[in-house]
Design a protein around this motif. Structure first.
Motif, PDB file in Angstrom:
ATOM      1  N   LEU A   1      -3.749  38.737   7.982  1.00 49.32           N
ATOM      2  CA  LEU A   1      -2.901  39.507   7.024  1.00 49.32           C
ATOM      3  C   LEU A   1      -1.571  39.567   7.586  1.00 49.32           C
ATOM      4  O   LEU A   1      -0.709  39.512   8.164  1.00 49.32           O
ATOM      5  CB  LEU A   1      -3.345  40.819   6.245  1.00 49.32           C
ATOM      6  N   ILE A   2      -1.978  39.980   8.910  1.00 50.95           N
ATOM      7  CA  ILE A   2      -1.322  40.571   9.896  1.00 50.95           C
ATOM      8  C   ILE A   2      -0.779  39.610  10.537  1.00 50.95           C
ATOM      9  O   ILE A   2       0.501  39.342  11.241  1.00 50.95           O
ATOM     10  CB  ILE A   2      -1.468  41.223  11.041  1.00 50.95           C
ATOM     11  N   LEU A   3      -1.586  38.194  10.985  1.00 43.93           N
ATOM     12  CA  LEU A   3      -1.032  36.933  11.915  1.00 43.93           C
ATOM     13  C   LEU A   3       0.205  36.294  10.507  1.00 43.93           C
ATOM     14  O   LEU A   3       1.330  35.750  10.689  1.00 43.93           O
ATOM     15  CB  LEU A   3      -2.495  35.811  11.403  1.00 43.93           C
ATOM     16  N   ARG A   4       0.059  36.477   9.443  1.00 44.84           N
ATOM     17  CA  ARG A   4       0.688  36.118   7.753  1.00 44.84           C
ATOM     18  C   ARG A   4       2.758  36.625   8.317  1.00 44.84           C
ATOM     19  O   ARG A   4       3.078  36.745   7.755  1.00 44.84           O
ATOM     20  CB  ARG A   4       0.160  35.788   6.596  1.00 44.84           C
TER      21      ARG A   4
ATOM     22  N   GLN B   1       1.472  37.592  20.461  1.00 45.88           N
ATOM     23  CA  GLN B   1       1.249  35.818  20.587  1.00 45.88           C
ATOM     24  C   GLN B   1       0.076  35.704  18.692  1.00 45.88           C
ATOM     25  O   GLN B   1      -0.861  35.728  19.222  1.00 45.88           O
ATOM     26  CB  GLN B   1       0.241  35.941  22.037  1.00 45.88           C
ATOM     27  N   PRO B   2       1.153  35.091  18.045  1.00 47.62           N
ATOM     28  CA  PRO B   2       0.140  34.818  16.932  1.00 47.62           C
ATOM     29  C   PRO B   2      -0.650  34.044  16.802  1.00 47.62           C
ATOM     30  O   PRO B   2      -1.878  33.979  16.719  1.00 47.62           O
ATOM     31  CB  PRO B   2       1.365  34.689  15.765  1.00 47.62           C
ATOM     32  N   MET B   3       0.214  32.907  17.974  1.00 47.72           N
ATOM     33  CA  MET B   3      -1.131  31.405  17.458  1.00 47.72           C
ATOM     34  C   MET B   3      -1.763  31.336  18.493  1.00 47.72           C
ATOM     35  O   MET B   3      -2.632  30.936  18.000  1.00 47.72           O
ATOM     36  CB  MET B   3       0.571  30.541  18.772  1.00 47.72           C
ATOM     37  N   LEU B   4      -1.872  32.644  19.481  1.00 50.72           N
ATOM     38  CA  LEU B   4      -2.987  32.479  20.201  1.00 50.72           C
ATOM     39  C   LEU B   4      -3.616  32.875  19.437  1.00 50.72           C
ATOM     40  O   LEU B   4      -5.266  33.266  19.806  1.00 50.72           O
ATOM     41  CB  LEU B   4      -2.652  33.868  21.626  1.00 50.72           C
ATOM     42  N   THR B   5      -3.361  34.334  19.011  1.00 53.72           N
ATOM     43  CA  THR B   5      -4.763  35.109  17.574  1.00 53.72           C
ATOM     44  C   THR B   5      -5.414  33.897  16.904  1.00 53.72           C
ATOM     45  O   THR B   5      -6.240  33.780  16.926  1.00 53.72           O
ATOM     46  CB  THR B   5      -4.121  35.485  16.984  1.00 53.72           C
TER      47      THR B   5
ATOM     48  N   GLY C   1     -16.562  32.627  27.723  1.00 56.89           N
ATOM     49  CA  GLY C   1     -15.694  32.493  28.044  1.00 56.89           C
ATOM     50  C   GLY C   1     -16.256  31.798  29.406  1.00 56.89           C
ATOM     51  O   GLY C   1     -15.641  31.176  30.565  1.00 56.89           O
ATOM     52  N   ALA C   2     -17.361  30.185  29.493  1.00 62.35           N
ATOM     53  CA  ALA C   2     -17.645  30.029  29.841  1.00 62.35           C
ATOM     54  C   ALA C   2     -16.690  28.640  29.756  1.00 62.35           C
ATOM     55  O   ALA C   2     -16.556  27.998  29.258  1.00 62.35           O
ATOM     56  CB  ALA C   2     -19.119  29.261  29.726  1.00 62.35           C
ATOM     57  N   PRO C   3     -16.415  28.252  31.187  1.00 62.27           N
ATOM     58  CA  PRO C   3     -15.561  27.121  31.206  1.00 62.27           C
ATOM     59  C   PRO C   3     -16.059  25.720  30.940  1.00 62.27           C
ATOM     60  O   PRO C   3     -17.205  25.548  30.113  1.00 62.27           O
ATOM     61  CB  PRO C   3     -15.671  26.530  32.643  1.00 62.27           C
ATOM     62  N   PHE C   4     -14.804  24.883  29.953  1.00 58.69           N
ATOM     63  CA  PHE C   4     -15.204  23.774  28.704  1.00 58.69           C
ATOM     64  C   PHE C   4     -15.774  23.838  27.751  1.00 58.69           C
ATOM     65  O   PHE C   4     -15.962  23.163  27.117  1.00 58.69           O
ATOM     66  CB  PHE C   4     -15.913  22.776  29.880  1.00 58.69           C
ATOM     67  N   LEU C   5     -15.788  25.228  28.044  1.00 64.45           N
ATOM     68  CA  LEU C   5     -16.219  25.386  25.554  1.00 64.45           C
ATOM     69  C   LEU C   5     -15.370  25.726  24.938  1.00 64.45           C
ATOM     70  O   LEU C   5     -14.041  26.670  25.322  1.00 64.45           O
ATOM     71  CB  LEU C   5     -17.875  26.518  26.258  1.00 64.45           C
ATOM     72  N   SER C   6     -15.417  26.046  23.889  1.00 64.80           N
ATOM     73  CA  SER C   6     -14.595  26.866  23.438  1.00 64.80           C
ATOM     74  C   SER C   6     -14.325  27.652  23.372  1.00 64.80           C
ATOM     75  O   SER C   6     -12.475  27.590  23.397  1.00 64.80           O
ATOM     76  CB  SER C   6     -15.048  26.693  21.232  1.00 64.80           C
ATOM     77  N   GLY C   7     -14.638  28.998  23.675  1.00 64.07           N
ATOM     78  CA  GLY C   7     -14.021  30.400  23.789  1.00 64.07           C
ATOM     79  C   GLY C   7     -13.484  30.388  25.245  1.00 64.07           C
ATOM     80  O   GLY C   7     -12.248  31.356  25.187  1.00 64.07           O
ATOM     81  N   PHE C   8     -13.825  29.807  26.122  1.00 59.89           N
ATOM     82  CA  PHE C   8     -12.856  29.537  27.149  1.00 59.89           C
ATOM     83  C   PHE C   8     -11.354  29.255  26.699  1.00 59.89           C
ATOM     84  O   PHE C   8     -10.614  30.080  27.660  1.00 59.89           O
ATOM     85  CB  PHE C   8     -13.659  28.242  28.169  1.00 59.89           C
ATOM     86  N   TYR C   9     -10.925  28.217  26.590  1.00 62.83           N
ATOM     87  CA  TYR C   9      -9.389  27.958  25.928  1.00 62.83           C
ATOM     88  C   TYR C   9      -8.963  29.157  25.321  1.00 62.83           C
ATOM     89  O   TYR C   9      -7.611  28.974  25.887  1.00 62.83           O
ATOM     90  CB  TYR C   9      -9.659  27.003  25.658  1.00 62.83           C
ATOM     91  N   SER C  10      -9.823  29.400  24.730  1.00 62.72           N
ATOM     92  CA  SER C  10      -8.621  31.096  23.554  1.00 62.72           C
ATOM     93  C   SER C  10      -9.016  32.514  24.956  1.00 62.72           C
ATOM     94  O   SER C  10      -7.529  32.912  25.050  1.00 62.72           O
ATOM     95  CB  SER C  10      -8.762  31.263  22.536  1.00 62.72           C
ATOM     96  N   LYS C  11      -9.614  32.793  25.115  1.00 66.33           N
ATOM     97  CA  LYS C  11     -10.556  33.783  26.289  1.00 66.33           C
ATOM     98  C   LYS C  11      -9.174  34.307  26.917  1.00 66.33           C
ATOM     99  O   LYS C  11      -9.001  35.251  27.500  1.00 66.33           O
ATOM    100  CB  LYS C  11     -12.057  34.009  25.799  1.00 66.33           C
ATOM    101  N   ASP C  12      -9.582  32.957  27.526  1.00 64.40           N
ATOM    102  CA  ASP C  12      -8.847  32.716  29.572  1.00 64.40           C
ATOM    103  C   ASP C  12      -7.338  33.363  29.358  1.00 64.40           C
ATOM    104  O   ASP C  12      -6.947  33.758  29.501  1.00 64.40           O
ATOM    105  CB  ASP C  12      -9.870  30.955  30.350  1.00 64.40           C
ATOM    106  N   ILE C  13      -6.713  32.096  28.311  1.00 67.58           N
ATOM    107  CA  ILE C  13      -5.761  32.134  28.028  1.00 67.58           C
ATOM    108  C   ILE C  13      -5.031  34.016  27.719  1.00 67.58           C
ATOM    109  O   ILE C  13      -4.135  34.351  28.302  1.00 67.58           O
ATOM    110  CB  ILE C  13      -4.838  31.666  26.967  1.00 67.58           C
TER     111      ILE C  13
END
Length: 597
Positions: free
Chosen positions: A255-258, A317-321, A378-390
């Motif tokens: 909702l906040i994102l939209r 940062q909506p796209m990052l969310t 947020g371990a490297p090269f797993l999915s959470g890493f690419y969003s959480k790290d940023i």
């Protein structure tokens, strides 16, 4: 051509989801529902693939259904990055969860009804993400609330399940008050259509955005309206997996994102999002660190990640969310299905202190759980890493609130703590319970878990390749770049050391954290008990002390005595009587004596 294919694919998705609900198969409705979700996911890939090549925004507007003096109500579907990509992700996750449900709920006599509820749950979430006006959005918003009530309380014979379902609907209703007030304000001063709202430059949008924020706090279980989320674990595990990954709880953040275009320049709302999110992610992470119920640990982890999404919205940062929301969906659904597999195989045992050495008995499930937990850390090269790290990089590089940044970094460290603790206690050591019989890892369950595990591994990498195929140049100091990784690694080592040495200090803090900082006792026990005692005392004083004493029999008797004293000379005083007698006798003798005349 792209517009035609995208519109057709989206409308076909909705129609196919409605087909098994309206026209169920008389032979095998369970297989029909599962295959429908699978086919719908494959069809939804066409708009997603086209979107990657041509980033367009399409609006499908149908004829008005309701004619009003101020505005007409009509179905208006928006197809953009948010709706198209999240539709495919939600369908993929629901497909895996429904296949898992056929194994997990195989002994339930109403499993077909259960799968229909899951499909309806998904359909209402798709209405939310594709809505282009508040009328349509509110239908989906209330739909996920109703379906969560029905699914959390699925085992209605259990008292805890009914209580948890009531908590979910009541806390969400408190948040809905804010959404309703925002809709009323927009209906009076603006419009319900999103595009018309975004085109207006209104400096008075702070009031409705506060209402929208309250709605998001209730639906996404932010601090203050969060107790329903851990309590929702009383529902079946497939419900927890669907509710906590790609439906319901992300609806508030969505909702906040939209509505972000009307909030991006409002520093008051952004600051509130930042502070609420940072406190939510920290408190939930602290509580998850000391919990012993495996499902509650994962549930509180969801609350913590939702707080992190809110922090990202506060950073503008909506796209990052949205990216973290999609990555979170994969590994959180994987964690819940792995937990469900272990619980089912251990005769419904959920206490991680009684588990142990399960990586030998359930190697595939343990591997998937470890992978998903590492993605969460947020371990490297797993999915959470690419969003959480940023997200951590963005926080450390932004001119943001120092307290919010500190709280978020501490919560990041704690996410590694509770994930490592869960892995060690569940998979290593020795089993503390006597297993009367152990189910083998079923192929049906493992197919679902493996599919979601691949998503947890590949989703972030694919997103990275699609967004920036070339290697980016490092433009920040290495300590900041490696901050999230270093914090998680340090926390993991410290947790392993504490568990191996069996040293648990700060007992008062741990006790409060285990009891969720007495929030449940305060909100659900102390306040209701105080209100009951106060109302009882007030009613007693008003009825007995005041009404009956002043106007009841005792009051009438008192009034009667005072009136009697006023209307008679009988004062029950002998001196008074003698004085009056002597005075009257003297006066009579004086007047009647012969000398007087």
């Amino acid at each position: 051509m792209t517009t035609l294919i995208t519109s057709t694919g989206t409308l076909l998705t909705f129609l196919m989801l409605l087909t098994p609900l309206i026209f169920p198969s008389p032979m095998n409705p369970m297989l029909q529902l599962k295959n429908t979700i699978k086919k719908t996911f494959i069809i939804s890939l066409c708009p997603s693939i086209l979107l990657l090549g041509h980033e367009t925004e399409i609006t499908i507007k149908m004829a008005p259904m309701i004619f009003m003096d101020t505005q007409n109500i009509y179905i208006d579907i928006i197809l953009d990055t948010y709706s198209i990509l999240f539709t495919s992700i939600a369908l993929f996750i629901t497909w895996s969860i429904m296949e898992f449900s056929t194994w997990y709920m195989s002994q339930d006599p109403n499993i077909t009804k259960f799968l229909k509820y899951l499909t309806t749950f998904l359909l209402t979430m798709l209405i939310i993400i594709s809505a282009n006006n508040f009328y349509q959005f509110f239908i989906g918003w209330e739909g996920v609330g109703i379906m969560s009530f029905l699914l959390i309380g699925w085992w209605f014979a259990r008292t805890d399940a009914g209580t948890a379902a009531l908590q979910a609907i009541i806390y969400n209703r408190l948040g809905d008050i804010g959404l309703l007030l925002a809709m009323l304000w927009l209906n009076a001063f603006s419009s319900w259509n999103f595009q018309e709202i975004f085109m207006q430059e209104n400096q008075y949008f702070t009031l409705p955005t506060l209402g929208l924020l309250l709605g998001a706090i209730g639906k996404s279980a932010q601090l203050g309206l969060h107790p329903w989320l851990p309590a929702a674990m009383e529902g079946p595990t497939p419900v927890s997996a669907l509710l906590h990954s790609s439906t319901m709880v992300v609806a508030g953040v969505f909702l906040i994102l939209r509505m972000h275009p009307i909030m991006q320049n409002n520093h008051t709302i952004l600051t509130l999002c930042l502070l609420i999110g940072s406190f939510t992610t920290l408190v939930s992470a602290i509580v998850a660190t000391t919990q012993n119920d495996i499902k509650k640990i994962i549930a509180l982890s969801t609350t913590s990640q939702l707080g992190l999404m809110m922090v990202t919205l506060g950073l503008n940062q909506p796209m990052l969310t949205f990216m973290h929301m999609t990555m979170h969906s994969f590994f959180k659904a994987t964690l819940f299905l792995c937990a469900g597999s272990l619980i089912h195989n251990l005769n419904n045992e959920q206490d991680i202190r009684k588990m142990g050495n399960l990586m030998l008995n359930f190697p595939a499930t343990s591997s998937a759980m470890t992978t998903a937990s590492m993605a969460l850390m947020g371990a490297p090269f797993l999915s959470g890493f690419y969003s959480k790290d940023i997200i951590i990089e963005t926080i450390t590089n932004s001119n943001t609130n120092a307290w919010a940044m500190t709280l978020t970094l501490v919560a990041t460290a704690l996410s590694a703590t509770y994930s490592t603790r869960m892995i060690i206690l569940v998979q290593t050591g020795t089993t503390k319970i006597k297993q009367t019989h152990t189910h083998h890892e079923s192929k049906t369950a493992l197919n679902s878990i493996a599919r979601l595990t691949m998503g947890s591994i590949m989703a972030g990498l694919l997103t990275k390749l699609m967004i920036s195929p070339s290697t980016s140049i490092l433009t920040m100091p290495k300590p900041i770049k490696l901050a999230a990784l270093m914090i998680s690694l340090f926390s993991m080592i410290l947790t392993m050391d504490i568990i191996s040495s069996n040293k648990m200090k700060m007992k008062p803090m741990i006790s409060h954290s285990t009891n969720q900082f007495l929030f449940f006792n305060t909100m659900h026990r102390a306040f209701p008990l105080g209100a009951l005692n106060t109302s009882q005392n007030l009613s007693t004083e008003l009825m007995d002390t005041w009404t009956l004493e002043k106007f009841g029999p005792k009051g009438l008797a008192t009034k009667n005595i005072s009136m009697t004293h006023l209307s008679t000379q009988q004062k029950t005083m002998i001196k008074h009587y003698l004085s009056i007698f002597l005075l009257s006798t003297t006066i009579t003798l004086i007047f009647l004596s012969p000398n007087w005349s």
